[in-house]
Scaffold this active site. Sequence first.
Site, mmCIF file in Angstrom:
data_model
loop_
_atom_site.group_PDB
_atom_site.id
_atom_site.type_symbol
_atom_site.label_atom_id
_atom_site.label_comp_id
_atom_site.label_asym_id
_atom_site.label_seq_id
_atom_site.Cartn_x
_atom_site.Cartn_y
_atom_site.Cartn_z
ATOM 1 C CG HIS A 193 49.581 32.570 23.879
ATOM 2 N ND1 HIS A 193 49.723 31.113 24.001
ATOM 3 C CD2 HIS A 193 49.373 32.840 25.323
ATOM 4 C CE1 HIS A 193 49.497 30.762 25.340
ATOM 5 N NE2 HIS A 193 49.474 31.770 26.101
ATOM 6 C CD GLU A 435 42.247 45.460 40.739
ATOM 7 O OE1 GLU A 435 42.283 45.552 39.592
ATOM 8 O OE2 GLU A 435 42.837 44.793 41.430
ATOM 9 C CG ASP A 459 40.027 43.587 37.218
ATOM 10 O OD1 ASP A 459 39.306 42.649 36.465
ATOM 11 O OD2 ASP A 459 41.184 43.389 37.552
ATOM 12 C CB CYS A 506 47.946 51.288 37.410
ATOM 13 S SG CYS A 506 46.920 50.334 38.533
HETATM 14 C C1 PEP Z 1 43.351 46.904 36.315
HETATM 15 O O1 PEP Z 1 42.491 45.944 36.839
HETATM 16 O O2 PEP Z 1 43.056 47.981 35.822
HETATM 17 C C2 PEP Z 1 44.896 46.587 36.662
HETATM 18 C C3 PEP Z 1 45.538 47.404 36.571
HETATM 19 O O3 PEP Z 1 45.037 45.290 36.957
HETATM 20 P P1 PEP Z 1 45.130 43.920 35.930
HETATM 21 O O4 PEP Z 1 44.997 44.498 34.538
HETATM 22 O O5 PEP Z 1 46.338 43.334 36.101
HETATM 23 O O6 PEP Z 1 43.801 43.102 36.112
HETATM 24 MG MG MG Z 2 42.871 44.270 37.881
#
Ligand code: PEP
Ligand code: MG
Length: 578
Positions: A193, A435, A459, A506
């Site tokens: 956290h 991902e 991921d 992203c």
């Molecule tokens: C990712 O896996 O890059 C992603 C944007 O999703 P999260 O980080 O929420 O798993």
């Molecule tokens: Mg992800």
Amino acid sequence: MSIVLHGVPIGGGIAIGRAHLVSQSMDEVVHYQLDEAEVAAEQARFGAAIATTRAELERLTASVPDKAPAEMKAFLSLHVMLLSDPMLAEVPCDIIAAQRCNAEWALKQQADALVEQFDAIEETYLRERKHDVLQVVERVFKNLNGHGVELPDGDWDGELILVAHDLSPADMVLFKDSAFAAFVTDVGGATSHTAILGRSLDLPSVIALHNARELIREEEWIVVDGEQGVVVIDPEPLVLDYYRARQASWRAARAELANLRLAPAETLDGTAVELLANIEMPSDIDDVVEASADGVGLFRSEFLFLGRDTLPSEDEQFQAYRKVVSAMQGKPVTIRTMDLGADKNARWMSHGVADNPALGLTGIRLCLAEPLLFRVQLRALMRASVYGKLRILFPMVSGLNELRQALSQLEIAKDELWEEGIAFAENVEVGAMVEVPAAALVVSSFFKLVDFVSIGTNDLIQYTLAVDRSDDSVSHLYDPLHPAVLKLLSLTIRSADKAGVPVSVCGEMAGDLRLTRLLLGMGLRRFSMHPAQVLAVKQIVRNTRLDSVKDLVARMLRTEDPDKIADLLTQLNAAPGD
Ligand code: PEP
Ligand code: MG
């Protein structure tokens, strides 16, 4: 003599100032015997410290500013809950009576026992909650000793830097509006956290320093290098000069970035690039507007489902999505359907913790296993679609059949709304996240069914390299520049381009300034990142000539030697812009 410590950088920038030690380490706890006649009074002293701590936490919860990250309130409620648990509130009283020892010693013994139990838990997220227990225990300690965490009075010569064994979310609330320039802590994993909230404070800070609290003295001069994860205690004049110069250029750079708000995001050769923002809660939207982002590239909607006992209703979800879509005034808002499971488990989920949660019922798999819940979300999304440019994104898709099933759930949701006479936009774009390596390898098969794809590099790296993204012990192997990762990225971008399907990144790679030119050279034209990173990425885009980076990137993609890749990346980032 100065000492240099190395930890994990959390917020960029440089702070130079005096240390203020804010927490008492459990190792300093005193131990003394009581007479039988003193036991009841000692138990009462412990009870009073628990009551004061509870009142303190409740006061802090009520004072959380509306703009604070939503997790902050959730963490504080978790701390109130832990404090009410008999394991913390009652067992130490029994220990005081059984051993005739002081309250601090009883509490320390019980805390040690609880930590041992947490350490035995395999699941990372739950195991890390031991830090929450320790933070609550530290707060009770302070109240037993009659002093809480306080900022020093009077004039301070230089900036104030908080040095703590650990900082709890409650401490963060307390300090949020005070004038401190940085913080450093001994503990903190990547998903702790402290790290999550520290990032949101946007201050130079370093965690996981192990013995900073022990080595740093009150009011000692220290330097915090939040870029490199370095802390220098009692710096020599020359070192201080070096950091003052770096601090001055960091400050100047930040001020200059603000001027880029309205400047177009385009390369020196005039190619336009879309810079989008990632958000977790509707309240984050103000930061997106402030950064002048081109839209929301990823709204992690699962955060609406976390930290609560019940599911958000269709109406509650609809209000949340509508708020974001309306605030963006026609700019695209990409809302990812709930990506729960793995390290994001909601209390109401009944599937238990799997042996390999990251390979289990997560993302779209969980949505398809719970079609009724999924459809509630899809209905809420479609209802919000009439308020702006809403796009739907499915997480963790690994193959065509999963995608078909997700789309058919969307059709059912639309049919239901249609029959009920509820309005929704006809042209809502739908996308899939890439991902999982399997998705990258078969991405062309998705293009007939989706309007866009978004690459989740966080991921993608984890699954390509078989490295748990939240496990500290293998973090040195988590490498965005691994040739296998670069090949999958490049393949996805090229395939999408060839098919004329918009593609974005992203994951964290999109906001990593070392990688902006690399991604541009691979052909990426849409980046989605934390709002605080948008202007810095824009600055690099505006200082890049695509012609001069393409060759270097092509060479990076041809080699499988990590040293050569590192060397080429250095050349790429050194290539002159204008
Ligand atoms: C990712 O896996 O890059 C992603 C944007 O999703 P999260 O980080 O929420 O798993
Ligand atoms: Mg992800």
